[in-house]
Design a protein around this motif. Structure first.
Motif, PDB file in Angstrom:
ATOM      1  N   ILE A   1       2.164  59.004  42.619  1.00 27.40           N
ATOM      2  CA  ILE A   1       2.550  59.475  41.281  1.00 27.40           C
ATOM      3  C   ILE A   1       3.889  60.197  41.402  1.00 27.40           C
ATOM      4  N   GLY A   2       4.873  59.670  40.675  1.00 29.23           N
ATOM      5  CA  GLY A   2       6.237  60.182  40.756  1.00 29.23           C
ATOM      6  C   GLY A   2       7.125  59.137  41.399  1.00 29.23           C
ATOM      7  N   SER A   3       8.152  58.702  40.661  1.00 29.37           N
ATOM      8  CA  SER A   3       8.997  57.608  41.158  1.00 29.37           C
ATOM      9  C   SER A   3      10.379  58.091  41.558  1.00 29.37           C
ATOM     10  N   GLY A   4      10.472  59.343  42.004  1.00 32.45           N
ATOM     11  CA  GLY A   4      11.736  59.845  42.558  1.00 32.45           C
ATOM     12  C   GLY A   4      11.868  59.373  43.997  1.00 32.45           C
ATOM     13  N   PRO A   5      12.890  59.872  44.693  1.00 37.09           N
ATOM     14  CA  PRO A   5      13.105  59.410  46.069  1.00 37.09           C
ATOM     15  C   PRO A   5      11.905  59.670  46.985  1.00 37.09           C
ATOM     16  N   ALA A   6      11.199  60.781  46.789  1.00 37.84           N
ATOM     17  CA  ALA A   6      10.050  61.077  47.664  1.00 37.84           C
ATOM     18  C   ALA A   6       8.929  60.067  47.425  1.00 37.84           C
ATOM     19  N   GLY A   7       8.626  59.799  46.162  1.00 41.00           N
ATOM     20  CA  GLY A   7       7.538  58.877  45.843  1.00 41.00           C
ATOM     21  C   GLY A   7       7.848  57.452  46.289  1.00 41.00           C
TER      22      GLY A   7
ATOM     23  N   ILE B   1       3.384  55.299  39.872  1.00 42.61           N
ATOM     24  CA  ILE B   1       3.162  55.627  38.462  1.00 42.61           C
ATOM     25  C   ILE B   1       4.106  56.753  38.043  1.00 42.61           C
ATOM     26  N   ASP B   2       4.701  56.623  36.859  1.00 44.46           N
ATOM     27  CA  ASP B   2       5.588  57.690  36.382  1.00 44.46           C
ATOM     28  C   ASP B   2       5.403  57.897  34.884  1.00 44.46           C
ATOM     29  N   ALA B   3       5.571  59.145  34.482  1.00 40.98           N
ATOM     30  CA  ALA B   3       5.387  59.501  33.074  1.00 40.98           C
ATOM     31  C   ALA B   3       6.527  58.988  32.195  1.00 40.98           C
ATOM     32  N   LYS B   4       7.697  58.818  32.806  1.00 41.96           N
ATOM     33  CA  LYS B   4       8.871  58.462  32.000  1.00 41.96           C
ATOM     34  C   LYS B   4       8.915  56.943  31.764  1.00 41.96           C
TER      35      LYS B   4
ATOM     36  N   LEU C   1      26.574  60.804  44.491  1.00 41.87           N
ATOM     37  CA  LEU C   1      25.258  60.926  45.132  1.00 41.87           C
ATOM     38  C   LEU C   1      25.437  61.365  46.586  1.00 41.87           C
ATOM     39  N   ASN C   2      25.202  62.637  46.801  1.00 37.07           N
ATOM     40  CA  ASN C   2      25.375  63.180  48.154  1.00 37.07           C
ATOM     41  C   ASN C   2      24.046  63.014  48.904  1.00 37.07           C
ATOM     42  N   LEU C   3      23.981  61.956  49.717  1.00 35.12           N
ATOM     43  CA  LEU C   3      22.713  61.561  50.328  1.00 35.12           C
ATOM     44  C   LEU C   3      22.277  62.462  51.461  1.00 35.12           C
TER      45      LEU C   3
ATOM     46  N   ARG D   1       1.343  59.187  32.101  1.00 30.21           N
ATOM     47  CA  ARG D   1       1.399  60.604  32.491  1.00 30.21           C
ATOM     48  C   ARG D   1       0.105  60.997  33.167  1.00 30.21           C
ATOM     49  N   TRP D   2       0.219  61.476  34.385  1.00 26.68           N
ATOM     50  CA  TRP D   2      -0.961  61.948  35.113  1.00 26.68           C
ATOM     51  C   TRP D   2      -1.418  63.274  34.507  1.00 26.68           C
ATOM     52  N   THR D   3      -2.714  63.366  34.199  1.00 28.53           N
ATOM     53  CA  THR D   3      -3.218  64.583  33.556  1.00 28.53           C
ATOM     54  C   THR D   3      -4.266  65.300  34.410  1.00 28.53           C
TER      55      THR D   3
ATOM     56  N   LEU E   1       5.816  64.695  42.529  1.00 30.55           N
ATOM     57  CA  LEU E   1       6.038  64.985  41.112  1.00 30.55           C
ATOM     58  C   LEU E   1       7.293  65.793  40.825  1.00 30.55           C
ATOM     59  N   GLY E   2       8.061  66.107  41.879  1.00 29.22           N
ATOM     60  CA  GLY E   2       9.317  66.827  41.674  1.00 29.22           C
ATOM     61  C   GLY E   2       9.097  68.308  41.424  1.00 29.22           C
ATOM     62  N   GLY E   3      10.199  68.995  41.163  1.00 28.46           N
ATOM     63  CA  GLY E   3      10.136  70.442  40.925  1.00 28.46           C
ATOM     64  C   GLY E   3       9.898  70.740  39.452  1.00 28.46           C
TER      65      GLY E   3
ATOM     66  N   LEU F   1      14.118  64.836  32.489  1.00 29.67           N
ATOM     67  CA  LEU F   1      14.147  63.690  33.410  1.00 29.67           C
ATOM     68  C   LEU F   1      12.772  63.455  34.040  1.00 29.67           C
ATOM     69  N   GLY F   2      11.797  64.277  33.662  1.00 31.86           N
ATOM     70  CA  GLY F   2      10.422  64.038  34.121  1.00 31.86           C
ATOM     71  C   GLY F   2       9.808  65.155  34.929  1.00 31.86           C
ATOM     72  N   SER F   3      10.612  65.864  35.692  1.00 33.61           N
ATOM     73  CA  SER F   3      10.033  66.885  36.582  1.00 33.61           C
ATOM     74  C   SER F   3       9.861  68.194  35.806  1.00 33.61           C
TER      75      SER F   3
ATOM     76  N   GLY G   1       8.258  65.777  48.723  1.00 28.39           N
ATOM     77  CA  GLY G   1       9.465  65.977  47.919  1.00 28.39           C
ATOM     78  C   GLY G   1       9.652  67.402  47.454  1.00 28.39           C
ATOM     79  N   GLU G   2      10.330  67.503  46.331  1.00 26.71           N
ATOM     80  CA  GLU G   2      10.725  68.827  45.840  1.00 26.71           C
ATOM     81  C   GLU G   2       9.548  69.659  45.358  1.00 26.71           C
ATOM     82  N   MET G   3       8.401  69.035  45.134  1.00 25.88           N
ATOM     83  CA  MET G   3       7.240  69.829  44.697  1.00 25.88           C
ATOM     84  C   MET G   3       6.702  70.712  45.824  1.00 25.88           C
TER      85      MET G   3
ATOM     86  N   LEU H   1      18.851  68.250  49.923  1.00 28.72           N
ATOM     87  CA  LEU H   1      17.705  68.056  49.024  1.00 28.72           C
ATOM     88  C   LEU H   1      17.175  66.628  49.133  1.00 28.72           C
ATOM     89  N   LEU H   2      18.064  65.673  48.981  1.00 26.66           N
ATOM     90  CA  LEU H   2      17.599  64.280  49.041  1.00 26.66           C
ATOM     91  C   LEU H   2      17.061  63.934  50.424  1.00 26.66           C
ATOM     92  N   THR H   3      17.706  64.441  51.469  1.00 28.61           N
ATOM     93  CA  THR H   3      17.226  64.112  52.817  1.00 28.61           C
ATOM     94  C   THR H   3      15.787  64.599  52.999  1.00 28.61           C
TER      95      THR H   3
HETATM   96  C1  LIG Z   1      22.385  67.116  38.222  1.00 30.09           C
HETATM   97  C2  LIG Z   1      21.721  66.963  39.556  1.00 30.09           C
HETATM   98  C3  LIG Z   1      22.486  66.531  40.635  1.00 30.09           C
HETATM   99  C4  LIG Z   1      21.875  66.425  41.911  1.00 30.09           C
HETATM  100  N1  LIG Z   1      22.638  65.957  42.942  1.00 30.09           N
HETATM  101  C5  LIG Z   1      22.087  65.873  44.178  1.00 30.09           C
HETATM  102  C6  LIG Z   1      22.848  65.383  45.285  1.00 30.09           C
HETATM  103  O1  LIG Z   1      23.994  64.914  45.126  1.00 30.09           O
HETATM  104  N2  LIG Z   1      22.278  65.397  46.519  1.00 30.09           N
HETATM  105  C7  LIG Z   1      20.998  65.861  46.719  1.00 30.09           C
HETATM  106  O2  LIG Z   1      20.549  65.892  47.868  1.00 30.09           O
HETATM  107  N3  LIG Z   1      20.219  66.249  45.675  1.00 30.09           N
HETATM  108  C8  LIG Z   1      20.733  66.276  44.421  1.00 30.09           C
HETATM  109  N4  LIG Z   1      19.964  66.686  43.365  1.00 30.09           N
HETATM  110  C9  LIG Z   1      18.545  67.008  43.605  1.00 30.09           C
HETATM  111  C10 LIG Z   1      17.666  65.738  43.725  1.00 30.09           C
HETATM  112  O3  LIG Z   1      17.952  64.848  42.670  1.00 30.09           O
HETATM  113  C11 LIG Z   1      16.182  66.142  43.696  1.00 30.09           C
HETATM  114  O4  LIG Z   1      15.943  67.108  44.683  1.00 30.09           O
HETATM  115  C12 LIG Z   1      15.289  64.917  43.932  1.00 30.09           C
HETATM  116  O5  LIG Z   1      15.456  63.944  42.912  1.00 30.09           O
HETATM  117  C13 LIG Z   1      13.823  65.318  44.006  1.00 30.09           C
HETATM  118  O6  LIG Z   1      13.095  64.170  44.362  1.00 30.09           O
HETATM  119  P1  LIG Z   1      11.534  64.063  44.159  1.00 30.09           P
HETATM  120  O7  LIG Z   1      11.195  62.640  44.460  1.00 30.09           O
HETATM  121  O8  LIG Z   1      10.850  65.140  44.885  1.00 30.09           O
HETATM  122  O9  LIG Z   1      11.301  64.367  42.599  1.00 30.09           O
HETATM  123  P2  LIG Z   1      11.986  63.765  41.285  1.00 30.09           P
HETATM  124  O10 LIG Z   1      13.181  62.945  41.618  1.00 30.09           O
HETATM  125  O11 LIG Z   1      12.138  64.913  40.369  1.00 30.09           O
HETATM  126  O12 LIG Z   1      10.880  62.760  40.742  1.00 30.09           O
HETATM  127  C14 LIG Z   1       9.631  63.240  40.267  1.00 30.09           C
HETATM  128  C15 LIG Z   1       9.051  62.186  39.349  1.00 30.09           C
HETATM  129  O13 LIG Z   1       7.714  62.561  39.003  1.00 30.09           O
HETATM  130  C16 LIG Z   1       7.492  62.206  37.662  1.00 30.09           C
HETATM  131  N5  LIG Z   1       6.401  63.043  37.131  1.00 30.09           N
HETATM  132  C17 LIG Z   1       6.343  64.403  37.061  1.00 30.09           C
HETATM  133  N6  LIG Z   1       5.179  64.792  36.519  1.00 30.09           N
HETATM  134  C18 LIG Z   1       4.472  63.654  36.243  1.00 30.09           C
HETATM  135  C19 LIG Z   1       3.176  63.400  35.706  1.00 30.09           C
HETATM  136  N7  LIG Z   1       2.366  64.390  35.305  1.00 30.09           N
HETATM  137  N8  LIG Z   1       2.767  62.115  35.572  1.00 30.09           N
HETATM  138  C20 LIG Z   1       3.552  61.080  35.995  1.00 30.09           C
HETATM  139  N9  LIG Z   1       4.798  61.271  36.508  1.00 30.09           N
HETATM  140  C21 LIG Z   1       5.245  62.545  36.646  1.00 30.09           C
HETATM  141  C22 LIG Z   1       8.798  62.451  36.977  1.00 30.09           C
HETATM  142  O14 LIG Z   1       8.929  61.716  35.773  1.00 30.09           O
HETATM  143  C23 LIG Z   1       9.811  62.037  38.035  1.00 30.09           C
HETATM  144  O15 LIG Z   1      10.244  60.700  37.874  1.00 30.09           O
HETATM  145  C24 LIG Z   1      20.509  66.776  42.091  1.00 30.09           C
HETATM  146  C25 LIG Z   1      19.758  67.195  40.983  1.00 30.09           C
HETATM  147  C26 LIG Z   1      20.347  67.281  39.739  1.00 30.09           C
HETATM  148  C27 LIG Z   1      19.518  67.740  38.578  1.00 30.09           C
END
Ligand SMILES: Cc1cc2nc3c(=O)[nH]c(=O)nc-3n(C[C@H](O)[C@H](O)[C@H](O)COP(=O)(O)OP(=O)(O)OC[C@H]3O[C@@H](n4cnc5c(N)ncnc54)[C@H](O)[C@@H]3O)c2cc1C
Length: 402
Positions: free
Chosen positions: A14-20, A37-40, A55-57, A138-140, A167-169, A175-177, A365-367, A378-380
């Motif tokens: 659950i969560g389609s960011g880089p971690a998921g 699965i993602d809410a967005k 995108l600073n990887l 949306r996961w509930t 699920l991100g921070g 954007l979903g988090s 991930g960020e959660m 952060l992304l690493t």
């Molecule tokens: C403007 C900006 C610029 C950035 N630039 C950089 C950069 O250059 N380099 C870097 O290292 N980091 C950068 N970051 C940080 C980086 O984008 C985040 O740390 C990273 O995306 C977190 O990844 P994640 O997979 O943990 O969570 P996210 O990418 O936040 O993904 C979480 C996903 O979970 C989903 N979700 C949440 N709750 C639910 C639910 N209840 N049900 C279903 N889905 C749900 C969300 O919709 C979302 O898609 C930047 C952030 C921002 C805001």
């Protein structure tokens, strides 16, 4: 890696960011049936936003220095970063046909700068590996063992063999988090660290005379808050100070340290004193400062804003210029922060990032409760913990099918 069993195990991420997505990649590689699965309405929205300004990887620097950016979380992130860190992130991106370049400060970017080509290639690879995607789900929480989702078709339930939460921070909620997951986990007995803004701007109530420099970058300065020092730039915005330079010291501000700026970090206090002590005849002090310091409009405005009344003594004035206090009204709100501190603490997880209170549920991930400055850290860590959680979930499933 060999398939798990003839009857594939079902994993939900659950969560389609880089971690998921990274967790999904590992689970699919091991032969699981994976659904992301993602809410967005579409995937990876924050990842795409991260690419808007480049995108600073990751950051190409010695491992020890790199790990140091994660402060108190460095020891427990270490095994994950050793397996998937600076070098592996670059190899992974190149394997997705992304050319990379390293900037002068070691920051690594795709040549395309944005995230969309990388995300497109990655999603293609995942789809080819059999990963399924569900958006607007949306996961509930849970109903007994079943994951429950609000979907356009009504409430849906899935009971997978393993779940990865990514699920991100709790910033940039649009954007979903949105951090709403915290209440769900707390209800299930997971003790969370409170959310707090990381990499945030500071709020400043400027006097009217700053109007002429609003929107201008503050370059060639060095910010300090406690032990944190940053040479990066900031923008003077209507709301305060924003940008990498200020984000890097925002943890110090959050922890209550005074914020100051060195307007001439390349000169020693003695050199600034000598310049100020040059005779200035009938020229006003402002003109004298302009001539001997060459601060430019933005730095001069800041000096006028926070430096007055100017001490007459050159040494005292030099000291003020080298450590100009920035009077602010705290950090900008959590939702505006680039990232979030707090979340699921290490203590709530086993070595494989599985929640000890909820066997079979992994987090990535960020959660998770770690923070780091911007600069690719952060992304690493999101990719690295996502991979670790995906692999741990695989091992868990292998144990189940053995
Ligand atoms: C403007 C900006 C610029 C950035 N630039 C950089 C950069 O250059 N380099 C870097 O290292 N980091 C950068 N970051 C940080 C980086 O984008 C985040 O740390 C990273 O995306 C977190 O990844 P994640 O997979 O943990 O969570 P996210 O990418 O936040 O993904 C979480 C996903 O979970 C989903 N979700 C949440 N709750 C639910 C639910 N209840 N049900 C279903 N889905 C749900 C969300 O919709 C979302 O898609 C930047 C952030 C921002 C805001």
């Amino acid at each position: 890696m060999s398939n798990l069993s003839e009857q594939n195990k079902q994993a939900v991420v659950i969560g389609s960011g880089p971690a998921g997505l990274m967790a999904a990649q590992e689970l699919a590689r091991a032969g699981c049936d994976v659904t992301v699965i993602d809410a967005k309405p579409s995937v990876g929205r924050k990842f795409l936003m991260a690419g808007k300004s480049g995108l600073n990887l990751t950051r190409d620097e010695p491992e020890r220095q790199f790990r140091g950016a994660y402060a108190e979380a460095a020891p427990w992130l270490r095994p994950m970063l050793e397996e998937f860190g600076v070098q592996q992130v670059q190899d992974w991106a190149r394997d997705l046909d992304q050319d990379l370049f390293t900037g002068s400060t070691g920051r690594v970017f795709p040549v395309a700068m944005k995230a969309s080509p990388l995300l497109r290639a990655w999603l293609g690879r995942l789809t080819d590996a059999g990963v399924q995607f569900r958006t607007r789900w949306r996961w509930t929480g849970w109903d007994d063992d079943a994951l429950t989702f609000q979907t356009p078709e009504g409430v849906m339930q899935i009971t997978p063999d393993a779940t990865v939460l990514a699920l991100g921070g709790a910033s940039w909620a649009r954007l979903g988090s949105d951090g709403a997951w915290a209440a769900i986990l707390a209800e299930r007995g997971v003790e969370l660290a409170p959310f707090a803004p990381a990499n945030a701007g500071v709020q400043v109530d400027w006097s009217p005379h700053m109007a002429s420099v609003l929107g201008q970058p503050l370059k060639g300065v060095s910010f300090r808050a406690g032990q944190l020092v940053s040479r990066g730039e900031a923008v003077i915005s209507a709301r305060g100070l924003e940008g990498g330079g200020i984000y890097s010291v925002s943890r110090g501000v959050r922890e209550g340290h005074a914020l100051s700026v060195d307007l001439l970090p390349d000169l020693t206090e003695k050199q600034v004193t000598e310049r100020l002590a040059r005779p200035h005849g009938k020229a006003s002090l402002s003109n004298h400062l302009r001539k001997v310091l060459k601060l430019g409009a933005a730095r001069t405005a800041l000096l006028q804003e926070f430096g007055r009344p100017f001490p007459q003594d050159p040494a005292a004035l030099a000291a003020r210029i080298k450590a100009l206090p920035i009077h602010h009204a705290g950090l900008r709100p959590l939702d505006e922060a680039i990232s979030t501190a707090g979340g699921v603490p290490r203590a709530a997880l086993d070595d494989g990032l599985m929640l000890t209170a909820l066997p079979g549920v992994f987090c990535a991930g960020e959660m998770l409760d770690w923070e780091a400055p911007t600069g690719g850290y952060l992304l690493t860590a999101c990719l690295s913990t996502g991979r670790w959680a995906g692999q741990s979930a695989t091992h868990y499933l292998q144990g189940k099918s053995a």
